[in-house]
Scaffold this motif. Sequence first.
Motif, short mmCIF file in Angstrom:
data_model
loop_
_atom_site.label_atom_id
_atom_site.label_comp_id
_atom_site.label_asym_id
_atom_site.label_seq_id
_atom_site.Cartn_x
_atom_site.Cartn_y
_atom_site.Cartn_z
N THR A 281 0.90 -1.07 0.08
CA THR A 281 0.02 0.18 -0.21
C THR A 281 1.01 1.18 -0.02
N GLY A 282 0.40 2.31 -0.33
CA GLY A 282 1.14 3.61 -0.47
C GLY A 282 2.17 3.57 -1.50
N ALA A 283 1.83 2.60 -2.62
CA ALA A 283 2.97 2.17 -3.59
C ALA A 283 3.07 3.43 -4.41
N THR A 284 2.62 4.47 -4.39
CA THR A 284 3.06 5.76 -5.22
C THR A 284 3.80 6.64 -4.27
N GLY A 285 4.02 6.26 -2.95
CA GLY A 285 4.43 7.44 -2.11
C GLY A 285 6.10 7.05 -1.92
N THR A 286 6.62 8.03 -1.07
CA THR A 286 8.25 7.94 -0.81
C THR A 286 8.67 6.43 -0.45
N VAL B 130 -0.70 -0.90 -4.69
CA VAL B 130 -2.15 -0.42 -4.55
C VAL B 130 -1.95 1.14 -4.58
N THR B 131 -2.89 1.65 -5.60
CA THR B 131 -3.05 3.13 -5.78
C THR B 131 -4.27 3.18 -6.12
N ARG B 132 -4.93 4.63 -5.56
CA ARG B 132 -6.39 4.70 -5.83
C ARG B 132 -6.48 5.27 -7.13
N ASP B 133 -5.22 5.35 -7.84
CA ASP B 133 -5.47 5.93 -9.42
C ASP B 133 -4.47 4.95 -10.12
N ARG C 290 -6.24 -0.93 -8.36
CA ARG C 290 -7.03 0.03 -7.72
C ARG C 290 -7.23 -0.24 -6.19
N GLY C 291 -7.00 0.54 -5.35
CA GLY C 291 -7.28 0.42 -3.96
C GLY C 291 -7.68 1.62 -3.26
N ASP C 292 -8.85 1.59 -2.43
CA ASP C 292 -8.90 2.74 -1.46
C ASP C 292 -9.13 2.60 -0.31
N LEU D 266 1.95 -1.69 5.07
CA LEU D 266 0.90 -0.87 5.34
C LEU D 266 1.25 0.54 5.74
N VAL D 267 0.68 1.45 4.77
CA VAL D 267 0.88 2.98 5.16
C VAL D 267 -0.48 3.39 5.07
N GLY D 268 -0.82 3.96 6.35
CA GLY D 268 -2.01 4.59 6.53
C GLY D 268 -2.43 5.89 6.19
N VAL D 269 -2.94 6.58 6.74
CA VAL D 269 -3.23 8.00 6.29
C VAL D 269 -2.49 8.93 7.61
N LEU D 270 -1.75 9.50 7.28
CA LEU D 270 -0.94 10.31 8.30
C LEU D 270 -1.95 11.40 9.04
N GLY D 271 -2.13 11.34 10.23
CA GLY D 271 -2.82 12.26 10.96
C GLY D 271 -4.07 11.78 11.82
N SER E 219 5.17 3.43 10.67
CA SER E 219 4.89 4.29 11.73
C SER E 219 6.06 5.48 11.69
N ALA E 220 6.22 6.13 12.99
CA ALA E 220 7.21 7.10 12.92
C ALA E 220 7.97 7.12 14.45
N ILE E 221 9.11 7.79 14.29
CA ILE E 221 10.03 7.79 15.38
C ILE E 221 9.20 8.66 16.60
N SER F 190 14.40 12.84 2.05
CA SER F 190 13.58 13.07 0.91
C SER F 190 12.61 14.52 1.30
N ASN F 191 12.44 14.70 2.61
CA ASN F 191 11.81 15.98 3.06
C ASN F 191 12.12 17.22 2.46
N THR F 192 13.54 17.19 2.02
CA THR F 192 14.19 18.25 1.80
C THR F 192 14.08 18.70 0.20
N1 LIG Z 1 8.15 12.11 6.02
C1 LIG Z 1 8.83 11.75 7.12
O1 LIG Z 1 10.16 12.33 7.70
C2 LIG Z 1 8.34 10.54 7.81
C3 LIG Z 1 9.21 10.22 8.93
C4 LIG Z 1 8.69 9.15 9.68
C5 LIG Z 1 7.29 8.40 9.23
N2 LIG Z 1 6.84 9.01 8.45
C6 LIG Z 1 5.57 8.27 8.13
O2 LIG Z 1 5.40 7.77 6.57
C7 LIG Z 1 4.03 7.71 6.31
C8 LIG Z 1 4.01 8.37 4.98
O3 LIG Z 1 4.62 7.49 4.14
P1 LIG Z 1 5.18 8.10 2.66
O4 LIG Z 1 6.00 9.13 2.86
O5 LIG Z 1 5.88 6.77 2.10
O6 LIG Z 1 3.72 8.45 2.01
P2 LIG Z 1 3.54 9.56 1.04
O7 LIG Z 1 4.72 9.74 0.13
O8 LIG Z 1 3.06 10.57 1.64
O9 LIG Z 1 2.35 8.93 -0.09
C9 LIG Z 1 1.10 8.63 0.72
C10 LIG Z 1 0.83 7.18 0.00
O10 LIG Z 1 -0.63 6.80 0.60
C11 LIG Z 1 -1.51 6.40 -0.46
N3 LIG Z 1 -2.83 6.71 0.07
C12 LIG Z 1 -3.27 8.08 0.64
N4 LIG Z 1 -4.63 7.99 0.98
C13 LIG Z 1 -4.91 6.52 0.44
C14 LIG Z 1 -6.37 6.17 0.45
N5 LIG Z 1 -7.38 6.53 1.00
N6 LIG Z 1 -6.53 4.69 -0.22
C15 LIG Z 1 -5.38 4.13 -0.81
N7 LIG Z 1 -3.94 4.82 -0.74
C16 LIG Z 1 -3.87 5.87 0.12
C17 LIG Z 1 -1.26 7.32 -1.53
O11 LIG Z 1 -1.45 6.57 -2.74
P3 LIG Z 1 -2.30 7.18 -4.06
O12 LIG Z 1 -2.35 8.46 -3.89
O13 LIG Z 1 -1.57 6.61 -5.14
O14 LIG Z 1 -3.49 6.50 -3.70
C18 LIG Z 1 0.30 7.47 -1.58
O15 LIG Z 1 0.91 6.42 -2.00
C19 LIG Z 1 3.15 8.49 7.39
O16 LIG Z 1 2.59 7.61 7.92
C20 LIG Z 1 4.30 9.35 8.45
O17 LIG Z 1 3.92 9.16 9.61
C21 LIG Z 1 7.12 10.06 7.66
#
Ligand SMILES: NC(=O)c1ccc[n+]([C@@H]2O[C@H](COP(=O)([O-])OP(=O)(O)OC[C@H]3O[C@@H](n4cnc5c(N)ncnc54)[C@H](OP(=O)(O)O)[C@@H]3O)[C@@H](O)[C@H]2O)c1
Length: 288
Positions: free
Chosen positions: A5-10, A29-32, A46-48, A67-72, A98-100, A138-140
């Motif tokens: 999951t979160g396959a298009t994410g970082t 998995v991606t919504r699109d 496709r998965g949401d 598993l990548v949930g929805v942060l927040g 998860s996160a530190i 990559s945040n930078t």
């Molecule tokens: N950035 C940091 O410094 C940091 C540090 C520690 C931990 N984290 C953790 O990393 C996590 C985020 O990971 P990331 O940065 O790899 O992700 P990301 O780049 O923010 O991408 C988010 C992913 O979640 C998917 N997504 C969002 N809503 C969705 C839904 N309703 N259904 C299906 N897929 C959904 C998106 O897929 P589509 O848009 O393709 O559907 C996308 O692939 C968070 O939990 C955060 O706490 C981040």
Amino acid sequence: MILITGATGTIGSEIVRQLAAREVPVRAVTRDPARAQAFEGIDVVRGDYGDAESMTAAMTGAEAVFLVGVLGPDDADTDRALIATARAAGVRRIVKLSAIGTGEPDLGRVGTWHLPGEQAARESGLEWTVLRPSSFASNTLSWADPIRTGQPVPNLTGEGAQGVIDPRDVAAVAVESLLSAAHTGRTYTLTGPELLTTADQAATLAEALGHPIEVADIPEELARQHMLTAGMSAEYVDGALAGQAYVRAGGNAVRTDDVRTVLGRPPHTYADWAVDHAHAFRPVPARS
Ligand SMILES: NC(=O)c1ccc[n+]([C@@H]2O[C@H](COP(=O)([O-])OP(=O)(O)OC[C@H]3O[C@@H](n4cnc5c(N)ncnc54)[C@H](OP(=O)(O)O)[C@@H]3O)[C@@H](O)[C@H]2O)c1
């Protein structure tokens, strides 16, 4: 087959790349799915998270799920539902991102966002691993525009240092955890090899790019307005600001050996990441 999951994410996109390079069957998995065209030869579905049927279909036949949930503040229910779906679909192993700082009382509400998801993983009855990475290198990438236009990059965390980690290392630990039961029941706190402030990162990136980068301190109120204007909810913004204050106060000056423990090699430095991604900060060539 491993489902990401979160396959298009970082992190997810890097896991897909690393698993494919090892010729492990992977499903992304991606919504699109149209957005995932970069995954040539990969099974993209496709998965949401809000559509349980789509997630059940995606997880059916998977041995392990990342598993990548929805942060927040909404993360709790999403993770619980995803883990219940994984169980019902016959998945054997889950790895939760998860996160530190999760569970640290001084971190405030942002430190609670991943707690219910971690708990659901631990109580799932499945083989589980929790990954708690530090701040991603990559945040930078968000500095690319100011750097291209000669503007200072924003510093939201003062003199606070963090064990900045290369997302490729987070993904590599996830891959090992997805492929082997050896990491079952482990919670890994993943950091890079050095503690770096924002100014340290800017100086390192400047060296990789071959020109200076200025840093500007951003007052908290300005940061709040910026995030609210960008459409983030007030609750999310409060959490993000509490997280930045925690870092500023030195709370995230944490370094661990967990990457080396899992991978048998040290984590990449921010300098490694900066050299490999220097192209992302260079001027975009004008179109002829
Ligand atoms: N950035 C940091 O410094 C940091 C540090 C520690 C931990 N984290 C953790 O990393 C996590 C985020 O990971 P990331 O940065 O790899 O992700 P990301 O780049 O923010 O991408 C988010 C992913 O979640 C998917 N997504 C969002 N809503 C969705 C839904 N309703 N259904 C299906 N897929 C959904 C998106 O897929 P589509 O848009 O393709 O559907 C996308 O692939 C968070 O939990 C955060 O706490 C981040």
